[in-house]
Design a protein around this motif. Structure first.
Motif, PDB file in Angstrom:
ATOM      1  N   GLN A  54       2.517   1.705  -3.462  1.00 25.74           N
ATOM      2  CA  GLN A  54       1.588   2.216  -4.473  1.00 25.74           C
ATOM      3  C   GLN A  54       1.378   3.719  -4.317  1.00 25.74           C
ATOM      4  O   GLN A  54       1.368   4.463  -5.301  1.00 25.74           O
ATOM      5  CB  GLN A  54       0.256   1.469  -4.366  1.00 25.74           C
ATOM      6  CG  GLN A  54       0.339   0.012  -4.790  1.00 25.74           C
ATOM      7  CD  GLN A  54      -0.901  -0.784  -4.402  1.00 25.74           C
ATOM      8  OE1 GLN A  54      -1.583  -0.457  -3.416  1.00 25.74           O
ATOM      9  NE2 GLN A  54      -1.191  -1.830  -5.154  1.00 25.74           N
ATOM     10  N   ALA A  55       1.253   4.175  -3.073  1.00 21.57           N
ATOM     11  CA  ALA A  55       1.050   5.602  -2.822  1.00 21.57           C
ATOM     12  C   ALA A  55       2.280   6.417  -3.214  1.00 21.57           C
ATOM     13  O   ALA A  55       2.169   7.489  -3.825  1.00 21.57           O
ATOM     14  CB  ALA A  55       0.712   5.827  -1.346  1.00 21.57           C
TER      15      ALA A  55
ATOM     16  N   ALA B 159       1.691   2.422  -9.728  1.00 24.35           N
ATOM     17  CA  ALA B 159       0.808   2.843  -8.635  1.00 24.35           C
ATOM     18  C   ALA B 159      -0.389   1.915  -8.406  1.00 24.35           C
ATOM     19  O   ALA B 159      -0.862   1.791  -7.279  1.00 24.35           O
ATOM     20  CB  ALA B 159       0.315   4.268  -8.873  1.00 24.35           C
TER      21      ALA B 159
ATOM     22  N   GLU C 234       0.828  -1.208   0.000  1.00 26.71           N
ATOM     23  CA  GLU C 234       0.000   0.000   0.000  1.00 26.71           C
ATOM     24  C   GLU C 234       0.864   1.261   0.000  1.00 26.71           C
ATOM     25  O   GLU C 234       0.615   2.217  -0.733  1.00 26.71           O
ATOM     26  CB  GLU C 234      -0.929  -0.020   1.221  1.00 26.71           C
ATOM     27  CG  GLU C 234      -1.888   1.154   1.276  1.00 26.71           C
ATOM     28  CD  GLU C 234      -2.784   1.108   2.511  1.00 26.71           C
ATOM     29  OE1 GLU C 234      -3.695   1.946   2.600  1.00 26.71           O
ATOM     30  OE2 GLU C 234      -2.568   0.240   3.379  1.00 26.71           O
ATOM     31  N   HIS C 235       1.914   1.245   0.830  1.00 25.55           N
ATOM     32  CA  HIS C 235       2.837   2.376   0.887  1.00 25.55           C
ATOM     33  C   HIS C 235       3.529   2.567  -0.462  1.00 25.55           C
ATOM     34  O   HIS C 235       3.661   3.694  -0.962  1.00 25.55           O
ATOM     35  CB  HIS C 235       3.870   2.116   1.989  1.00 25.55           C
ATOM     36  CG  HIS C 235       4.772   3.267   2.267  1.00 25.55           C
ATOM     37  ND1 HIS C 235       6.038   3.109   2.797  1.00 25.55           N
ATOM     38  CD2 HIS C 235       4.623   4.609   2.074  1.00 25.55           C
ATOM     39  CE1 HIS C 235       6.603   4.281   2.937  1.00 25.55           C
ATOM     40  NE2 HIS C 235       5.787   5.205   2.498  1.00 25.55           N
TER      41      HIS C 235
ATOM     42  N   LYS D 127       2.768   6.741  -7.021  1.00 26.21           N
ATOM     43  CA  LYS D 127       1.886   7.778  -7.567  1.00 26.21           C
ATOM     44  C   LYS D 127       2.461   9.163  -7.306  1.00 26.21           C
ATOM     45  O   LYS D 127       2.483  10.027  -8.190  1.00 26.21           O
ATOM     46  CB  LYS D 127       0.502   7.646  -6.930  1.00 26.21           C
ATOM     47  CG  LYS D 127      -0.540   8.590  -7.510  1.00 26.21           C
ATOM     48  CD  LYS D 127      -1.914   8.312  -6.919  1.00 26.21           C
ATOM     49  CE  LYS D 127      -2.966   9.223  -7.535  1.00 26.21           C
ATOM     50  NZ  LYS D 127      -4.312   8.949  -6.945  1.00 26.21           N
ATOM     51  N   GLU D 128       2.963   9.365  -6.103  1.00 22.79           N
ATOM     52  CA  GLU D 128       3.522  10.669  -5.720  1.00 22.79           C
ATOM     53  C   GLU D 128       4.778  11.006  -6.523  1.00 22.79           C
ATOM     54  O   GLU D 128       5.018  12.167  -6.877  1.00 22.79           O
ATOM     55  CB  GLU D 128       3.835  10.660  -4.229  1.00 22.79           C
ATOM     56  CG  GLU D 128       4.303  12.004  -3.676  1.00 22.79           C
ATOM     57  CD  GLU D 128       4.503  11.964  -2.177  1.00 22.79           C
ATOM     58  OE1 GLU D 128       5.274  12.810  -1.664  1.00 22.79           O
ATOM     59  OE2 GLU D 128       3.919  11.091  -1.513  1.00 22.79           O
TER      60      GLU D 128
END
Length: 343
Positions: free
Chosen positions: A15-16, A27, A12-13, A19-20
């Motif tokens: 993927q975030a 992502a 989860e981290h 994206k950033e």
């Protein structure tokens, strides 16, 4: 130029962060995709010493995720670390620190003995350091300085070291034995033979289970992975109790919110000057321009001093003398132990 090899704390981290950082193709992907994703240089770094010296570095994202170990994707995990090392070497980085699980995987699976050639690149192991010597030194200084802030006298204190036979844990034990006036050490680890060998080396220390040791400890140094199903009952800890969380990811502060229990993120340093980078904001440091993992800082210190050598390498090879040496470099260039804790 120095390098840092790191990884994120969860799928989860990751993927975030992807994206950033502008990697939309990463992502929305699941674990299978991350198992095959190649390493990437995702940050350019400039560090200025308090001496005025400036150095440049790069952050290599290995694309390793802890879920790979949890789901028994061991081959994928080891491949991630080796590919990241080859990428760092190919990019001309002279000294690179293995952060987080990177050094643990490398040492536990003895990758140096099994893999010396990655495709067309012969790994030059002198270009890499685990950073564990600086991490151990910083944790020891946190023990000394934070206990003073809390009014815990080391000469009367009992210190429990969880993970005592590991590379960092054994180094912490050696420092506490030789460089502090700590009253008692409680040695906790899974491997009974290694515990006995460490106790014999030190000439002191009680071997106890976690359940036996924690209620006796004024200070707990946690430098082991948290086994599944293990919970710490904060109400059974002494008050005050200083708990130094030297693991990764760091989660003791959220799990142990109890009056009189003070949790300090272990192995974290603060730099005197802002560092030009973005990666520490992504791993959720409170002051990302100044705070970083001590293992990462070790490669910076070696770059400042032009010591292009695997300063920290192999299991249980860290001496007090090497800790003192890296500590002198750390002070010289403006690093200090993190001392802000939660309670």
């Amino acid at each position: 130029m120095f390098g840092l090899i790191g990884h994120l704390t969860s799928l989860e981290h990751a993927q975030a962060v992807a994206k950033e950082l502008g990697y939309p193709e990463y992502a929305d992907q699941g674990l299978d995709f991350w198992c095959s994703a190649p390493p990437q240089i995702v940050d350019e770094i400039t560090v200025t010493s308090i001496t005025g010296q400036k150095i440049q570095g790069r952050y290599v994202e290995s694309c390793f995720l802890p879920e790979m170990l949890a789901t028994r994707r061991i081959k994928a995990a080891t491949r991630k670390i080796l590919n990241a090392m080859a990428h760092a070497q190919k990019s001309g980085l002279k000294i690179t620190a293995l952060g987080g699980f990177s050094s643990i995987i490398f040492e536990n699976f003895k990758l140096e003995q099994q893999f010396q050639q990655i495709r067309n690149i012969k790994l030059e192991f002198e270009r890499f350091t685990t950073g564990n010597t600086h991490t151990a030194y910083i944790i020891c200084r946190q023990v000394e300085q934070a206990s003073q802030k809390l009014g815990i006298e080391l000469s009367k204190a009992t210190v429990a070291i969880c993970g005592a036979t590991g590379d960092i844990g054994s180094a912490v034990c050696r420092w506490l034995d030789k460089c502090t006036d700590v009253a008692e050490m409680l040695l906790i680890a899974r491997d009974g033979e290694r515990l006995l060998a460490l106790q014999e080396e030190l000439g002191r220390g009680k071997i106890l289970s976690l359940e036996e040791a924690l209620p006796q400890a004024d200070i707990v140094v946690w430098v082991a992975s948290m086994p599944k199903g293990v919970e710490i009952d904060a109400s059974k800890l002494k008050q005050p109790c200083l708990l130094i969380d030297g693991g990764y990811p760091k989660n003791m502060a959220t799990k142990l919110q109890h009056p009189g229990v003070y949790v300090l993120n272990g192995g974290i340093v603060e730099h005197s000057l802002d560092i030009e980078w973005k990666i520490m904001s992504i791993v959720n440091m409170d002051a990302p321009a100044r705070q970083l993992f001590a293992c990462f800082a070790e490669s910076m210190l070696l770059e400042f001093e032009k010591l292009y050598t695997n300063f920290s390498w192999g299991r249980n090879q860290i001496t007090v003398e090497k800790m003192e040496l890296i500590g002198q470099m750390s002070v010289k260039h403006g690093f200090r132990p993190l001392l802000s804790f939660s309670s």
